[in-house]
Scaffold this active site. Structure first.
Site, PDB file in Angstrom:
ATOM      1  N   HIS A 150     -30.637  -8.285 -21.592  1.00  0.00           N
ATOM      2  CA  HIS A 150     -31.438  -9.273 -22.327  1.00  0.00           C
ATOM      3  C   HIS A 150     -32.746  -9.611 -21.619  1.00  0.00           C
ATOM      4  CE1 HIS A 150     -29.327 -12.419 -19.788  1.00  0.00           C
ATOM      5  NE2 HIS A 150     -30.527 -12.959 -19.851  1.00  0.00           N
TER       6      HIS A 150
ATOM      7  N   SER B  40     -31.270 -14.586 -14.506  1.00  0.00           N
ATOM      8  CA  SER B  40     -30.557 -13.520 -15.209  1.00  0.00           C
ATOM      9  C   SER B  40     -30.830 -12.171 -14.573  1.00  0.00           C
ATOM     10  CB  SER B  40     -30.981 -13.471 -16.674  1.00  0.00           C
ATOM     11  OG  SER B  40     -30.481 -14.572 -17.382  1.00  0.00           O
TER      12      SER B  40
ATOM     13  N   ASP C  52     -24.346  -6.291 -21.453  1.00  0.00           N
ATOM     14  CA  ASP C  52     -25.629  -6.920 -21.115  1.00  0.00           C
ATOM     15  C   ASP C  52     -26.154  -6.439 -19.766  1.00  0.00           C
ATOM     16  OD1 ASP C  52     -27.879  -8.455 -21.402  1.00  0.00           O
ATOM     17  OD2 ASP C  52     -26.919 -10.363 -20.892  1.00  0.00           O
TER      18      ASP C  52
END
Length: 349
Positions: free
Chosen positions: A100, A205, A130
């Site tokens: 992402h 992230s 992901d």
């Protein structure tokens, strides 16, 4: 009271509990110092800046009106920017991050701790976990890399350190413990997250979660946050899951997963392990092997199956075309069948 006793250092650890100065010193000595660990691993942690495009969001008041088309023509696709984190796993220039972070990027720039900025190419992505793999040219130098560790050996309460690029600040570390394991947060079919209270914020992230040996045992992926910032509940993809995915992306640029073609749920029998087969797709590997609705899968290659999610994850890890043995409960009797695993269809959740 003697003067010496009045000057004695004490620590109130809890109501009714007093630790002497010596005990307090011993307690402090038992806490880890993360400074050496940060020095060791931070050179391998990178900041990631991305530029991409997305369709313009149509204001609600224009939807369904004659002005909607005009708005689309004038605004079209808009440039968007984002930031994330990653870490080097190979000195030649391989970097792991989240899908992402880079999934819709037109341009990816990796910033190293020494101040260098390198253009990155997306070598492969996997939406279901992901994860993404980037490749950069280190321009004749070797990058500092960090090793994988085993997430399977983690215990609740174990110290961990997260590193990354929170809110675009770069080069930050936070510490905490493993709060829980095997968390399912409904992000996808392979949810098996490590939960930690180490502060993880937007921008973290794709960054690494380290054990005290400097090994990557997780990839920071998601947070639970009513406010948008850290609420002390972060989730990391375990390294034991990530390593296989990243290795496939490294070799093939994509991930192929095994598939049976069944709908399953947890065994409804109280306190009984296994996965109940609710349905079998026509012409699927399961149908060709004779699997039936009502069968309960209790083992794969003699390894016990506890839940339906465990069955899905185990089959997904089998290379398509390979044959496996399924242990079943059928009509109250135990039996075993062999299945040649198929290839998981694209878009299957």
């Amino acid at each position: 009271m003697p003067a010496s006793s009045s000057r004695r250092a004490v620590l109130l650890a809890a109501p009714g509990l007093v630790l002497s100065g010596c005990a307090a010193q011993a307690q402090r000595a038992a806490l880890p110092d993360f400074a050496d660990l940060a020095d060791q691993v931070l050179p391998a942690v990178v900041n990631i800046a991305v530029t991409g495009e997305q369709s313009a969001q149509i204001p609600a008041e224009l939807r369904g009106t004659p002005y909607e088309r005009l708005y689309r023509e004038r605004r079209g696709r808009q440039q968007v920017q984002g930031a994330g984190s990653g870490f080097v796993i190979d000195p030649s220039g391989l970097i792991v991050t989240n899908n992402h972070v880079v999934g819709n990027a037109n341009r990816v720039v990796v910033a190293l701790q020494d101040g260098r900025e390198l253009e990155a190419r997306v070598a492969g992505t996997d939406e279901l976990t992901d994860l993404a793999l980037l490749r950069v040219d280190p321009r004749g130098t070797s990058l500092r890399a960090v090793p994988w560790g085993s997430s399977g050996s983690l215990r609740v309460g174990q110290w961990v350190m997260a590193a990354g690029n929170p809110f675009g600040l770069g080069g930050s570390v936070t510490t905490g413990i493993v709060s829980a394991r095997k968390r399912d947060i409904n992000a996808g079919p392979f949810d098996d997250f490590i939960q930690t209270d180490a502060a993880i914020n937007p921008g973290n992230s794709g960054g690494p979660l380290f054990n005290l040996s400097g090994e990557v045992i997780g990839i920071n992926t998601a947070i639970y946050s009513p406010s948008g910032g850290s609420a002390g509940i972060g989730f990391a993809t375990p390294s034991d899951l990530a390593r296989g995915v990243i290795e496939q992306l490294r070799r093939e640029g994509r991930v192929e997963r095994g598939w049976l073609g069944v709908a399953v749920q947890d065994n409804p029998a109280e306190n009984r392990p296994g996965a109940l087969v609710q349905g079998v797709e026509r012409n699927s590997p399961a149908a060709r092997a004779g699997l039936r609705q009502g069968d309960v899968v209790v083992a794969i290659n003699a390894e016990r199956v506890e839940t339906s999610r465990a069955l899905i994850r185990s089959v997904a890890g089998v290379p398509p075309g390979q044959t496996i043995r399924l242990g079943l409960l059928r009509d109250g009797r135990t039996q075993e069948i062999t299945v040649q695993v198929g290839r998981r269809p694209a878009g299957t959740g």
